[in-house]
Scaffold this motif. Structure first.
Motif, PDB file in Angstrom:
ATOM      1  N   GLU A  57       2.372   4.041   4.858  1.00  0.00           N
ATOM      2  CA  GLU A  57       2.075   3.111   3.763  1.00  0.00           C
ATOM      3  C   GLU A  57       3.171   3.153   2.701  1.00  0.00           C
ATOM      4  O   GLU A  57       3.530   2.127   2.116  1.00  0.00           O
ATOM      5  CB  GLU A  57       0.726   3.467   3.146  1.00  0.00           C
ATOM      6  N   GLY A  58       3.722   4.337   2.489  1.00  0.00           N
ATOM      7  CA  GLY A  58       4.743   4.501   1.461  1.00  0.00           C
ATOM      8  C   GLY A  58       6.039   3.776   1.751  1.00  0.00           C
ATOM      9  O   GLY A  58       6.832   3.540   0.825  1.00  0.00           O
ATOM     10  N   THR A  59       6.270   3.414   2.998  1.00  0.00           N
ATOM     11  CA  THR A  59       7.494   2.657   3.303  1.00  0.00           C
ATOM     12  C   THR A  59       7.424   1.240   2.752  1.00  0.00           C
ATOM     13  O   THR A  59       8.470   0.600   2.560  1.00  0.00           O
ATOM     14  CB  THR A  59       7.743   2.590   4.817  1.00  0.00           C
ATOM     15  N   GLY A  60       6.228   0.727   2.548  1.00  0.00           N
ATOM     16  CA  GLY A  60       6.065  -0.651   2.095  1.00  0.00           C
ATOM     17  C   GLY A  60       6.369  -1.687   3.156  1.00  0.00           C
ATOM     18  O   GLY A  60       6.426  -2.885   2.867  1.00  0.00           O
ATOM     19  N   VAL A  61       6.535  -1.258   4.387  1.00  0.00           N
ATOM     20  CA  VAL A  61       6.979  -2.141   5.463  1.00  0.00           C
ATOM     21  C   VAL A  61       5.831  -2.873   6.130  1.00  0.00           C
ATOM     22  O   VAL A  61       5.956  -4.036   6.533  1.00  0.00           O
ATOM     23  CB  VAL A  61       7.760  -1.310   6.516  1.00  0.00           C
TER      24      VAL A  61
END
Length: 464
Positions: A57-61
């Protein structure tokens, strides 16, 4: 970006800059004892999956990031939690599926570890800890490569990406095929990267192009209805240990070559690899000679092997003067690429039944078969991967055969026959995966992450 070259250079620089953060996140994953074997706490595997979900989730991808499991066929149980994240391709770009696993092997004898197995420790350019190499480093190579790509392109790039981080690979991937079926649409891709293999050495990258299959089973040898006094009956009554030893010894000839009729051998050239290198990488003492015949890598990559990996019999401390009524062993066979594991298992079982001494009774159970894998190296994705490895490591990559097995690749091939499968890895020959003092060579990890980021950049620029 002013040019494609500057874009690629920017991705390379971004990948190099995020290595410290990726290693910190890897250390956090290593601290979670995510062992998926029966008898271990499933909650730790769940906790590991939640940590991986947060990283994805932290990748924002991704448009979707979920933790999911699947039914184990033939059982009321469900498999271990996996992380599945997806984003759709845009404007005709291909989709890539990134696979790794977040579960780990049990630690074994903890006294053999030089540092606590779930406390990541850096020594002499290596990160020690269970899962540091196999395969939480694979997880972080994927996450780190995505971070590098978004640092340069933002999250609005056009490449389709699916991330599948399995939670039970070390425990046999019992729900893997069902998971693929349940999520086929989300997982379907043009290219699949399986980051669960190794490299030629710490500085030379490799693309794994062949894997042996495996056939693992449990066999019980029985000669008596109950234990009997070895003095009263020894010499006339066969004990199960004698029968088992005589039977198992027929599996190999005097050179240690497998002697089972019906097991195939693949005819393929192998690179130069010295006995000295074998001794160094395997920990083979000077007085112990290698087994088998032919080139060393030919024996490991292209021939079958059989190993007795476990035995249930009276222990030394519990030894008594009795004839053992039964002995149970676990047999693990590696199968040459190109032969089905089921066919190989049937040949081994037939051999054992034909050679059983003294009329001993044999029983077979817990048969687990996984087919080997041969990569079609003619596809465009293979060339893209080789180019990325060459740039990421600064060394020409080699095509590698592996004596180990990744049986679930056969499931990927069956479910997604049109996909090009790339088997890569972050391990070097001294990683000691599955063994005490497992470790990750830090420079190898750095190069692997950069190479994967470059692969993603190249695919984002390619039309499907």
């Amino acid at each position: 970006m002013t040019s494609e070259l500057s874009r690629r250079d920017a991705v390379r620089e971004a990948a190099a800059s995020i290595i410290p953060a990726a290693l910190a996140d890897l250390g956090a994953l290593v601290r979670i004892p995510s062992i998926a074997f029966p008898g271990f706490d499933r909650a730790n595997v769940q906790r590991s999956a939640e940590a991986v979900r947060a990283l994805a989730e932290g990748t924002g991808v991704f448009e979707s990031v979920v933790i999911a499991d699947a039914a184990i066929p033939g059982s009321e149980e469900r498999g271990m939690p996996a992380v599945l994240a997806t984003r759709a391709a845009r404007n005709g770009r291909p989709t890539i599926l990134l696979y790794a696993h977040h579960d780990v092997q049990p630690v074994g004898d903890e006294t053999l570890w030089e540092s606590p197995p779930f406390e990541p420790t850096v020594r002499d350019g290596r990160l020690y800890g269970r899962g540091a190499a196999d395969d939480k480093a694979g997880v972080m190579a994927h996450i780190g490569a995505l971070r590098a790509l978004t640092d340069v392109l933002g999250t609005d790039f056009e490449l389709g990406v699916a991330l599948f981080i399995e939670g039970e690979e070390e425990a046999g991937s019992r729900s893997f095929a069902q998971f693929l079926s349940d999520h086929a649409d989300a997982l379907r891709a043009d290219v699949i990267v399986v980051a669960d293999s190794g490299n030629w050495d710490a500085v030379t990258p490799a693309l794994t192009v062949s894997l042996r299959g495996n056939a693992r089973f449990t066999m019980t040898v029985r000669t008596l209805e109950h234990a009997s006094h070895s003095g009263m009956f020894g010499g006339a009554v066969p004990d199960a240990m004698t029968a088992a030893v005589k039977l198992l010894s027929t599996l190999w000839d005097d050179d240690g070559e497998v002697a089972v009729v019906g097991l195939a051998v693949r005819d393929a050239e192998t690179p130069e690899y010295s006995e000295a290198t074998l001794r160094d990488e395997a920990g083979l003492p000077d007085a112990v000679r290698p087994i088998g015949r032919g080139t060393i890598l030919g024996r490991i990559w292209n021939k079958p092997s059989i190993t007795i990996t476990g035995i249930d019999a009276p222990s030394v401390v519990n030894a008594s003067n009795t004839l053992s009524p039964e002995v149970t062993v676990v047999v693990s066979a590696r199968i040459a690429p190109g032969q089905t594991a089921r066919e190989a298992y049937e040949a081994i079982e037939a051999h054992l039944r034909a050679h059983v001494p003294f009329g001993a009774e044999l029983a077979f159970r817990d048969v687990d078969c996984g087919d080997g894998f041969l990569v079609d190296t003619s596809g465009w994705a293979v060339e893209s991967a080789r180019a990325a490895l060459r740039e990421g490591y600064g060394v020409e990559p080699v095509d590698l055969g592996v004596g180990g097995s990744i049986p679930f690749i056969a499931d990927l091939v069956r479910e997604f026959p049109a996909a090009q499968i790339l088997v890569t890895g972050v391990e070097d020959p001294h990683a000691r995966a599955h063994s005490p003092n497992e470790s990750l060579h830090l420079d190898t990890f750095r190069h692997a992450l950069i190479a994967e980021a470059l692969l993603l950049e190249g695919l984002d620029a390619r039309e499907a």
